[in-house]
Design a protein around this motif. Structure first.
Motif, PDB file in Angstrom:
ATOM      1  N   SER A  50       0.826  -1.196   0.000  1.00 31.39           N
ATOM      2  CA  SER A  50       0.000   0.000   0.000  1.00 31.39           C
ATOM      3  C   SER A  50       0.866   1.253   0.000  1.00 31.39           C
ATOM      4  CB  SER A  50      -0.916  -0.008   1.235  1.00 31.39           C
ATOM      5  OG  SER A  50      -0.134  -0.035   2.424  1.00 31.39           O
ATOM      6  N   PRO A  51       0.366   2.371  -0.577  1.00 29.89           N
ATOM      7  CA  PRO A  51       1.140   3.615  -0.582  1.00 29.89           C
ATOM      8  C   PRO A  51       1.240   4.226   0.807  1.00 29.89           C
ATOM      9  CG  PRO A  51      -1.044   3.977  -1.509  1.00 29.89           C
ATOM     10  CD  PRO A  51      -0.904   2.495  -1.300  1.00 29.89           C
ATOM     11  N   THR A  52       2.266   5.044   0.989  1.00 34.01           N
ATOM     12  CA  THR A  52       2.469   5.687   2.290  1.00 34.01           C
ATOM     13  C   THR A  52       1.360   6.682   2.601  1.00 34.01           C
ATOM     14  OG1 THR A  52       4.850   5.431   1.968  1.00 34.01           O
ATOM     15  CG2 THR A  52       4.140   6.936   3.709  1.00 34.01           C
ATOM     16  N   PHE A  53       0.853   7.360   1.591  1.00 35.38           N
ATOM     17  CA  PHE A  53      -0.248   8.307   1.754  1.00 35.38           C
ATOM     18  C   PHE A  53      -1.424   7.828   0.906  1.00 35.38           C
ATOM     19  CE2 PHE A  53       3.616  10.710   2.575  1.00 35.38           C
ATOM     20  CZ  PHE A  53       3.292  11.403   3.735  1.00 35.38           C
ATOM     21  N   THR A  56      -6.626  10.599   0.216  1.00 36.71           N
ATOM     22  CA  THR A  56      -6.932  11.874   0.885  1.00 36.71           C
ATOM     23  C   THR A  56      -5.689  12.585   1.401  1.00 36.71           C
ATOM     24  OG1 THR A  56      -7.260  10.757   3.018  1.00 36.71           O
ATOM     25  CG2 THR A  56      -9.191  10.982   1.570  1.00 36.71           C
ATOM     26  N   GLY A  57      -4.514  11.990   1.182  1.00 36.60           N
ATOM     27  CA  GLY A  57      -3.274  12.597   1.662  1.00 36.60           C
ATOM     28  C   GLY A  57      -2.946  12.273   3.100  1.00 36.60           C
ATOM     29  N   THR A  58      -3.677  11.321   3.705  1.00 34.07           N
ATOM     30  CA  THR A  58      -3.436  10.942   5.093  1.00 34.07           C
ATOM     31  C   THR A  58      -2.321   9.904   5.157  1.00 34.07           C
ATOM     32  OG1 THR A  58      -5.765  11.330   5.595  1.00 34.07           O
ATOM     33  CG2 THR A  58      -4.485  10.075   7.212  1.00 34.07           C
ATOM     34  N   LEU A  59      -1.447  10.041   6.148  1.00 33.50           N
ATOM     35  CA  LEU A  59      -0.366   9.087   6.334  1.00 33.50           C
ATOM     36  C   LEU A  59      -0.931   7.722   6.687  1.00 33.50           C
ATOM     37  CD1 LEU A  59       2.746   8.672   6.522  1.00 33.50           C
ATOM     38  CD2 LEU A  59       2.561   9.222   8.953  1.00 33.50           C
TER      39      LEU A  59
END
Length: 297
Positions: A50-53, A56-59
């Motif tokens: 999975s991506p780091t963000f 929605t731009g949430t960590l």
């Protein structure tokens, strides 16, 4: 004069900056990438984590991979077995390498060059081919078993290949030169007059060795042990070829998690723990050496 000083300072900064850039590009940056993957979740995608963000731009990070390592006994046993195997190979390399290095360091210059050539000669042959050669030697109908049956020691072939002993033998053989060379570099600079003086004062050969030779060779011993133990811990080829499918050392587990299970986050967590297992003792050892050096001065 001022311009010369500025040029010297510039070249000094460039000389210092180059190794730091090397470490940044080839150690810290890959380490950061592996750490990022270890905090992700496995998914069916390309890449399979999975991506780091999120959208929605949430960590979006998780420590579940590290928690799984501590909860599953398989990984703890694999780490433990890898440490034991690497430590046993390191000790055996030290026991074999020290007298060899001492003999080379005390031989005549012409003989010394020939002996060093024999130590370095295996590096001219592919590492994979050398391990394959051991498969032929240790097989059920290989050279060793045929020789034992010819002597009458055994009537049937002994199971040597695909055992822990075969892995231990392969590690010792492959990394023995890495122990000999730093030991030779240290022992070759040692002044023999110190040993002769100790024996003239009444010390036995054993006492002179432990009081004179061993302390002076300690730096080479530490360097050789590190050069053997660190790569032996993460070795993959030797356990795979000589240990068989049941030889679950940490290098084999890493390969299986990456390429068989396609669980990159868990494999990255395994790699991070392996790195910490190797780096932390080295840092502690370096601090102790620095402290001893300060006390000596």
């Amino acid at each position: 004069m001022a311009s010369l000083i500025q040029k010297d300072r510039l070249w000094w900064h460039i000389t210092v900056l180059v190794p730091y850039l090397w470490l940044l590009l080839f150690f810290l940056l890959p380490f950061g990438i592996i750490l990022k993957i270890s905090l992700a979740e496995p998914i069916l995608a390309q890449p399979p984590f999975s991506p780091t963000f999120d959208d929605t731009g949430t960590l979006s990070i998780t420590a579940d991979n590290f928690a799984f390592l501590f909860s599953d006994k398989l990984y703890a046993l694999t780490y433990l077995k890898s440490v034991i195997m690497a430590a046993a190979a390191t000790i055996c390399c030290l026991l074999l390498g020290f007298p060899i290095a001492y003999g080379i360091a005390r031989s005549q210059p012409r003989t010394r060059s020939l002996l060093l050539l024999l130590i370095v000669l295996p590096f001219w042959i592919s590492f994979l081919l050398r391990v394959y050669a051991w498969m032929g030697l240790l097989g059920n109908y290989g050279v060793i078993n045929n020789f034992l049956m010819w002597l009458g020691i055994t009537e049937q072939p002994m199971q040597i290949l695909y055992t822990d002993f075969a892995i231990f033998l392969g590690l010792t053989y492959s990394y023995l030169p890495f122990m000999i060379l730093p030991l030779y570099a240290t022992l070759e600079r040692m002044d023999l007059d110190l040993v002769d003086a100790a024996m003239d004062l009444g010390a036995s050969r054993t006492t002179a060795f432990w009081d004179i030779t061993w302390p002076l060779a300690r730096a080479g011993v530490i360097a050789g042990c590190m050069l053997v133990f660190i790569p032996a811990m993460g070795e993959y080829v030797i356990p795979f070829l000589l240990g068989g499918p049941d030889a679950l050392l940490i290098g084999r587990v890493l390969f299986d998690e990456f390429y068989v299970n396609r669980d990159w986050p868990l494999a990255s967590a395994v790699a991070i723990m392996l790195l910490l297992l190797l780096v932390v003792p080295i840092v502690i050892l370096q601090k102790n050496q620095a402290r001893d050096a300060e006390q000596a001065t």
